[in-house]
Every structure is written in structure tokens, then in C-alpha cells.
Motif scaffolding. Structure first.
Motif, mmCIF file in Angstrom:
data_model
loop_
_atom_site.group_PDB
_atom_site.id
_atom_site.type_symbol
_atom_site.label_atom_id
_atom_site.label_comp_id
_atom_site.label_asym_id
_atom_site.label_seq_id
_atom_site.Cartn_x
_atom_site.Cartn_y
_atom_site.Cartn_z
ATOM 1 N N ILE A 151 -13.625 -43.556 11.043
ATOM 2 C CA ILE A 151 -13.279 -43.184 12.420
ATOM 3 C C ILE A 151 -12.191 -42.111 12.418
ATOM 4 O O ILE A 151 -12.245 -41.138 13.185
ATOM 5 N N GLY A 152 -11.205 -42.282 11.560
ATOM 6 C CA GLY A 152 -10.139 -41.288 11.489
ATOM 7 C C GLY A 152 -10.648 -39.921 11.079
ATOM 8 O O GLY A 152 -10.234 -38.898 11.629
ATOM 9 N N GLU A 153 -11.553 -39.894 10.116
ATOM 10 C CA GLU A 153 -12.112 -38.619 9.664
ATOM 11 C C GLU A 153 -12.996 -37.989 10.727
ATOM 12 O O GLU A 153 -12.931 -36.773 10.972
ATOM 13 N N LEU A 154 -13.827 -38.821 11.373
ATOM 14 C CA LEU A 154 -14.812 -38.289 12.309
ATOM 15 C C LEU A 154 -14.165 -37.830 13.612
ATOM 16 O O LEU A 154 -14.516 -36.787 14.161
ATOM 17 N N PHE A 155 -13.192 -38.619 14.109
ATOM 18 C CA PHE A 155 -12.663 -38.384 15.455
ATOM 19 C C PHE A 155 -11.167 -38.056 15.487
ATOM 20 O O PHE A 155 -10.653 -37.706 16.556
ATOM 21 N N GLY A 156 -10.479 -38.211 14.374
ATOM 22 C CA GLY A 156 -9.064 -37.888 14.347
ATOM 23 C C GLY A 156 -8.180 -38.851 15.110
ATOM 24 O O GLY A 156 -7.116 -38.459 15.602
ATOM 25 N N VAL A 157 -8.614 -40.114 15.234
ATOM 26 C CA VAL A 157 -7.824 -41.115 15.949
ATOM 27 C C VAL A 157 -7.649 -42.350 15.080
ATOM 28 O O VAL A 157 -8.393 -42.577 14.128
ATOM 29 N N ASP A 158 -6.655 -43.149 15.432
ATOM 30 C CA ASP A 158 -6.392 -44.428 14.781
ATOM 31 C C ASP A 158 -7.056 -45.523 15.605
ATOM 32 O O ASP A 158 -6.742 -45.699 16.782
ATOM 33 N N ALA A 159 -7.993 -46.234 15.017
ATOM 34 C CA ALA A 159 -8.776 -47.232 15.760
ATOM 35 C C ALA A 159 -8.035 -48.535 15.990
ATOM 36 O O ALA A 159 -8.503 -49.388 16.753
ATOM 37 N N ARG A 160 -6.930 -48.743 15.315
ATOM 38 C CA ARG A 160 -6.192 -50.000 15.504
ATOM 39 C C ARG A 160 -5.619 -50.102 16.916
ATOM 40 O O ARG A 160 -5.408 -49.087 17.569
ATOM 41 N N PRO A 161 -5.373 -51.314 17.415
ATOM 42 C CA PRO A 161 -5.400 -52.622 16.743
ATOM 43 C C PRO A 161 -6.657 -53.442 17.011
ATOM 44 O O PRO A 161 -6.707 -54.617 16.641
ATOM 45 N N PHE A 162 -7.694 -52.870 17.628
ATOM 46 C CA PHE A 162 -8.841 -53.666 18.081
ATOM 47 C C PHE A 162 -9.968 -53.640 17.054
ATOM 48 O O PHE A 162 -10.390 -52.566 16.617
#
Length: 258
Positions: A151-162
Motif C-alpha cells: 500500500i505504501g509503495e502503490l499509494f504513498g500512504v500509511d495504512a495503519r492503524p486499521f
């Protein structure tokens, strides 16, 4: 975020190292095709609250919010149809990504602007959709870490905490491993469109009428086309009931999304 090749699993030597690394189709033309109708919803202005520790299946308090969440992602056509619907309607979505499905790579151009604006929030649904309770500790960790990095590579966001445990299966051991990685909130649901398998479109509408209610977290899936033919019916239910769709980050604050 550590720069990594797409779809490469990083090897972590332990929970501390894992935490450090973590820090580092055309849409259908039936009734589901977004039409020139109400203007897109603006991002809601809410008094956000700190995310609670532990499992959630609904939104806090009384109100008129709906968290429409969608899982998996086996179909590029369905993901891009959802993206087109969101773009046209302003509907806000939380997408729980199962990283092994190539459809996410194929849909990235449609999703990146929506993720960048915050209208679509990616969250973690593991790498290969296993029952996490059946796996040893290291494999539970790898399932979450691998999709986190993807997710971080594809969208540049941190998916935590969910994170959403596949099938809703989790226990204290799984939750502790996830929390050690920053995934402190197992996210379940209070109502389902039940479309992980292929259902008639009319059944999906009936389920939306049952479950699209204030403060509910509702689960759908990015797997089968029938839901894409009734987007306008689903939006009509939301409008009739005076609901406002929200992402989880719209409602909650966390150290990753203050």
C-alpha cells in the motif's frame, strides 16, 4: 517508507525490526453508471475522536454517518467502476486491500487521485486472505507487513492503524502481533452487502436497505460486477436516509493520521 520492489516480501528479524521497517475497464452502462445528479459530497467537517484500542464494528456516538467499506479486489473492472462512481458521486470509501491481487496494480491510476484527496482510504486486508488464527506468528506478521509495504509503495500512504482480518477471524494472539506493527484496530462490520460471492444485483440493493443505517460500518467486496450496476440505487438509499459517507480516517485520529 523503505523503497522496495513491488510484490517483494521483506524479511524481518523480529517485532522491533518490523516496526522500524513499517515506519520507514470501462464501467457498466446500466443503472449503476454514475449520472449527472447531485453534486459530489464535500469532505465532511467532523469533530474527530481518537481511535479506540481494540476491535470496532461501528462508528461512535449518534449521528448520520455511514462507513462504506469494500474488501479484497479480485476484479480490476469492479475496482475501477467503484473509483469512477466515487469520482462522480463524492461517495467516500475505505478499501481493504488484499495485496496479492494484481487488480490493485492495474487500478492504480484510477485510485491514486482519490487516495491523495482522502476520498478513498486504503487499509490492510492481509496479503493472501488467510485465516490469521491458523498461522504461526511469523506468517501473521508477514501477511500484514507485506500488504503494508505494498500500500505504501502503490499509494504513498500509511495504512495503519486499521486492518480487517479475513473472514473476521482474529484472537488475542493475532491482535497482539498486529498491534506490535501499529495495526491496533481490527475492523469488523455492522452489516454486509454479502457480495464476496456473486449475488443478484437486486439482492445487494435489499441488503443495502437493511444495513445502510446511521453509524454502521458496512462491508462490500471488489470482486463481482453486479454491485456496479446498482450504484445509483445504493446512492439513492444513502440520500433518502440523509446519510453522509465517511472513511475511517474522517472519523478517527491516530498517530499515523493525526
Amino acid at each position: 517508507m523503505t523503497e522496495i520492489p513491488r510484490r517483494t516480501l521483506l524479511a524481518y528479524g523480529g517485532s522491533a525490526a518490523a516496526l522500524a521497517a513499517l515506519s520507514a475497464c470501462a464501467p457498466p452502462v446500466a443503472t449503476g453508471t454514475p449520472s449527472a445528479a447531485p453534486p459530489p459530497q464535500a469532505a465532511p467537517v467532523l469533530d474527530r475522536v481518537p481511535v479506540p484500542p481494540g476491535t470496532i464494528d461501528s462508528l461512535p456516538g449518534d449521528g448520520s454517518l455511514l462507513a462504506w467499506t469494500v474488501d479484497d479486489g479480485t476484479s480490476t473492472d469492479v475496482i475501477t467502476a467503484y473509483a469512477a462512481f466515487a469520482q462522480a458521486s463524492g461517495i467516500r470509501l475505505t478499501m481493504f486491500v488484499t495485496g496479492t491481487y494484481i487488480a490493485w496494480d492495474e487500478s492504480v491510476d484510477a485510485l491514486v487521485p482519490l487516495v491523495a484527496s482522502g476520498q478513498v482510504q486504503p487499509a490492510n486486508h492481509t496479503w493472501s486472505h488467510p485465516d490469521l488464527t491458523s498461522l504461526p506468528d511469523a506468517e501473521v506478521r508477514d501477511e500484514l507487513v507485506r500488504t503494508h509495504d505494498f500500500i505504501g509503495e502503490l499509494f504513498g500512504v500509511d495504512a495503519r492503524p486499521f486492518f480487517r482480518p479475513p473472514y473476521g477471524y482474529h484472537d488475542d494472539r493475532v491482535d497482539a502481533i498486529a498491534a506490535d506493527l501499529g495495526y491496533t484496530v481490527p475492523t469488523l462490520w455492522y452489516g454486509s452487502l454479502a457480495d464476496s460471492a456473486e449475488l443478484p444485483a437486486a439482492t445487494i440493493v435489499d441488503l443495502a436497505r437493511e444495513w445502510f443505517l446511521p453509524q454502521h460500518i458496512v462491508i462490500g467486496h471488489l470482486n463481482w460486477m453486479p454491485v456496479t450496476t446498482v450504484f445509483e440505487d445504493l446512492r439513492a438509499i444513502i440520500d433518502e436516509r440523509g446519510l453522509t459517507t465517511v472513511t475511517l480516517n474522517d472519523v478517527f485520529t491516530s498517530e499515523y493520521h493525526p
